[in-house]
Design an enzyme around this catalytic site. Structure first.
Site, PDB file in Angstrom:
ATOM      1  N   HIS A 152       1.132  -1.288  -0.154  1.00 51.78           N
ATOM      2  CA  HIS A 152      -0.364   0.056   0.166  1.00 51.78           C
ATOM      3  C   HIS A 152       0.901   0.961   0.100  1.00 51.78           C
ATOM      4  O   HIS A 152       2.115   1.044  -0.092  1.00 51.78           O
ATOM      5  CB  HIS A 152      -1.265  -0.096   1.173  1.00 51.78           C
ATOM      6  CG  HIS A 152      -0.373  -0.037   2.219  1.00 51.78           C
ATOM      7  ND1 HIS A 152       0.816   0.806   2.460  1.00 51.78           N
ATOM      8  CD2 HIS A 152      -0.199  -1.021   3.772  1.00 51.78           C
ATOM      9  CE1 HIS A 152       1.079  -0.144   3.996  1.00 51.78           C
ATOM     10  NE2 HIS A 152       0.775  -1.130   4.239  1.00 51.78           N
ATOM     11  N   GLY A 193       1.798   2.927   2.622  1.00 51.45           N
ATOM     12  CA  GLY A 193       2.802   3.122   3.578  1.00 51.45           C
ATOM     13  C   GLY A 193       4.151   2.952   2.804  1.00 51.45           C
ATOM     14  O   GLY A 193       5.180   3.369   3.059  1.00 51.45           O
ATOM     15  N   HIS A 194       3.915   1.569   2.417  1.00 47.87           N
ATOM     16  CA  HIS A 194       5.427   0.189   1.518  1.00 47.87           C
ATOM     17  C   HIS A 194       5.931   0.905   1.216  1.00 47.87           C
ATOM     18  O   HIS A 194       7.190   1.545   0.434  1.00 47.87           O
ATOM     19  CB  HIS A 194       4.852  -1.177   0.821  1.00 47.87           C
ATOM     20  CG  HIS A 194       3.971  -1.753   2.287  1.00 47.87           C
ATOM     21  ND1 HIS A 194       2.841  -1.916   2.046  1.00 47.87           N
ATOM     22  CD2 HIS A 194       4.871  -2.051   3.432  1.00 47.87           C
ATOM     23  CE1 HIS A 194       2.841  -3.124   2.924  1.00 47.87           C
ATOM     24  NE2 HIS A 194       3.947  -2.863   3.721  1.00 47.87           N
ATOM     25  N   GLN A 236       5.998 -14.423  13.718  1.00 47.80           N
ATOM     26  CA  GLN A 236       5.436 -13.174  14.282  1.00 47.80           C
ATOM     27  C   GLN A 236       4.310 -12.717  14.902  1.00 47.80           C
ATOM     28  O   GLN A 236       4.082 -11.808  15.711  1.00 47.80           O
ATOM     29  CB  GLN A 236       6.006 -11.722  14.000  1.00 47.80           C
ATOM     30  CG  GLN A 236       5.167 -11.553  12.622  1.00 47.80           C
ATOM     31  CD  GLN A 236       6.290 -10.142  12.237  1.00 47.80           C
ATOM     32  OE1 GLN A 236       6.914 -10.438  10.825  1.00 47.80           O
ATOM     33  NE2 GLN A 236       5.538  -9.366  11.610  1.00 47.80           N
ATOM     34  N   ASP A 243       4.965   1.366  12.786  1.00 46.18           N
ATOM     35  CA  ASP A 243       5.090   0.660  14.059  1.00 46.18           C
ATOM     36  C   ASP A 243       6.797   1.454  14.553  1.00 46.18           C
ATOM     37  O   ASP A 243       7.407   0.815  14.738  1.00 46.18           O
ATOM     38  CB  ASP A 243       5.587  -0.528  12.983  1.00 46.18           C
ATOM     39  CG  ASP A 243       3.870  -1.149  11.865  1.00 46.18           C
ATOM     40  OD1 ASP A 243       3.469  -1.453  12.956  1.00 46.18           O
ATOM     41  OD2 ASP A 243       4.380  -1.325  10.663  1.00 46.18           O
ATOM     42  N   GLN A 279       8.184  -1.392  16.139  1.00 41.87           N
ATOM     43  CA  GLN A 279       9.148  -2.547  16.176  1.00 41.87           C
ATOM     44  C   GLN A 279      10.746  -1.777  15.604  1.00 41.87           C
ATOM     45  O   GLN A 279      11.766  -2.385  15.392  1.00 41.87           O
ATOM     46  CB  GLN A 279       8.414  -2.695  14.281  1.00 41.87           C
ATOM     47  CG  GLN A 279       9.148  -3.182  13.734  1.00 41.87           C
ATOM     48  CD  GLN A 279       8.665  -4.047  12.481  1.00 41.87           C
ATOM     49  OE1 GLN A 279       7.424  -5.030  12.942  1.00 41.87           O
ATOM     50  NE2 GLN A 279       8.399  -3.433  11.186  1.00 41.87           N
ATOM     51  N   SER A 336      -2.966   1.070   6.974  1.00 40.71           N
ATOM     52  CA  SER A 336      -2.212  -0.606   7.409  1.00 40.71           C
ATOM     53  C   SER A 336      -3.113  -1.271   6.010  1.00 40.71           C
ATOM     54  O   SER A 336      -3.806  -1.320   6.366  1.00 40.71           O
ATOM     55  CB  SER A 336      -2.564  -0.445   8.249  1.00 40.71           C
ATOM     56  OG  SER A 336      -2.772  -2.207   9.364  1.00 40.71           O
ATOM     57  N   ARG A 350      -4.078  -3.854   7.360  1.00 44.63           N
ATOM     58  CA  ARG A 350      -5.155  -4.546   8.694  1.00 44.63           C
ATOM     59  C   ARG A 350      -6.718  -4.010   8.185  1.00 44.63           C
ATOM     60  O   ARG A 350      -7.159  -4.031   8.216  1.00 44.63           O
ATOM     61  CB  ARG A 350      -5.183  -4.575   9.409  1.00 44.63           C
ATOM     62  CG  ARG A 350      -3.398  -6.072  10.204  1.00 44.63           C
ATOM     63  CD  ARG A 350      -4.270  -6.415  11.396  1.00 44.63           C
ATOM     64  NE  ARG A 350      -3.136  -7.483  11.528  1.00 44.63           N
ATOM     65  CZ  ARG A 350      -1.519  -7.684  12.181  1.00 44.63           C
ATOM     66  NH1 ARG A 350      -1.036  -6.832  12.318  1.00 44.63           N
ATOM     67  NH2 ARG A 350      -0.652  -9.088  11.826  1.00 44.63           N
TER      68      ARG A 350
END
Ligand code: PAF
Length: 277
Positions: free
Chosen positions: A31, A33-34, A58, A147, A150, A182, A184
């Protein structure tokens, strides 16, 4: 664009190409963000490697490993368009062969916040990211601020284990109503999607209270909590104001401070954060 499905192939392709190498580790279903990570990596390196691997290590036993959104055909088209040099696309067996039992445990910071709610999550993340770093040997690796924990865990792993690369944090990409992008978000129905904007709004409320002079972390957490609870479909997992390196909760806000939260909207667990500085 070359696709490597094995570790040996990824190493062979990487070895043939000189110059700074950027790695963007992903779990696919790409998406915007990537894309921010990929474009930054493309701009800063002569060679760009993107890994696509939904890492079972994970995910907790009750989590969404099996249903996590996947669309590799679409991902490969996007990666080709973004001038990716190498896509590393290993199978679970390639990354975790029979007998695999070596794990990276990042200690206290991996057990707070996300780590407290998702036991073992950062053991899985740190292990797979360490493996990816060893396989690809990048000059720089790119992770999203969304994240935040992370990125903190990975930076500490690189420092503590003397890994020879730079970890770059890329700002969060948001929808027009502020919702952090995200994979999700795809789980949300129309009403839940509307309600999900409360995450960023509550972070902005926290930021505003602090800017207006409130320094009591407890007071800010309380008001953010009440604001989130006023929205239907929400169940709060945590609202945190913490020191950004140790992730220890603050009583009095001192900058920089990481304001982060995890909230379930219906069944979908979302996270977001802002930094006060
Ligand atoms: O952020 C993610 O997508 C994953 O946690 C990562 C870094 C690719 C490791 O599996």
């Amino acid at each position: 664009m070359k696709i490597a499905e094995t570790i040996a192939e990824a190493r062979r392709l990487r070895e043939g190409l000189p110059g700074p190498v950027g790695l963007v580790p992903t779990m696919g279903f790409l998406h915007d963000g990537h894309l921010a990570l990929i474009r930054r990596s493309r701009a800063e390196n002569s060679l760009m490697v993107v890994s696509v691997f939904v890492n079972p290590a994970q995910f907790g036993p009750q989590e969404d490993f099996k249903t996590y959104p996947r669309d590799i055909e679409r991902d490969l088209k996007i990666l080709a368009r973004e001038n990716t040099d190498i896509v590393f696309l290993p199978s679970v067996e390639e990354m975790y062969p029979p007998g695999f039992d070596g794990w990276v445990d990042m200690g206290k910071i991996a057990r707070r916040l996300e780590g407290a709610s998702r036991p073992g999550h950062f053991r899985g993340v740190a292990t797979v990211v360490a493996k990816l770093f060893n396989i690809v040997q990048p000059t720089k690796a790119y992770f999203g601020q969304k994240d935040a924990q992370q990125t903190i865990v990975i930076k500490k792993m690189v420092a503590d284990l003397d890994m020879n690369l730079k970890v770059v944090t890329v700002p969060t990409v948001r929808e027009t109503d502020g919702l952090a992008i995200s994979s999700r978000n795809a789980y949300l129905n129309t009403e839940e999607r509307q309600a999900a904007a409360v995450l960023y709004r509550s972070l902005c409320l926290g930021q505003q209270l602090w800017a207006e002079g409130e320094k009591g972390a407890g007071k800010i957490r309380e008001q953010m909590t009440a604001f989130i609870q006023s929205e239907p479909f929400t169940t709060i997992d945590y609202v945190s104001i913490a020191e950004p390196e140790t992730l220890e909760e603050m009583a009095v806000v001192k900058t920089p401070a990481l304001v982060s939260l995890a909230v379930r909207i219906g069944k979908t667990r979302l996270i977001d954060n802002v930094v006060l500085e």
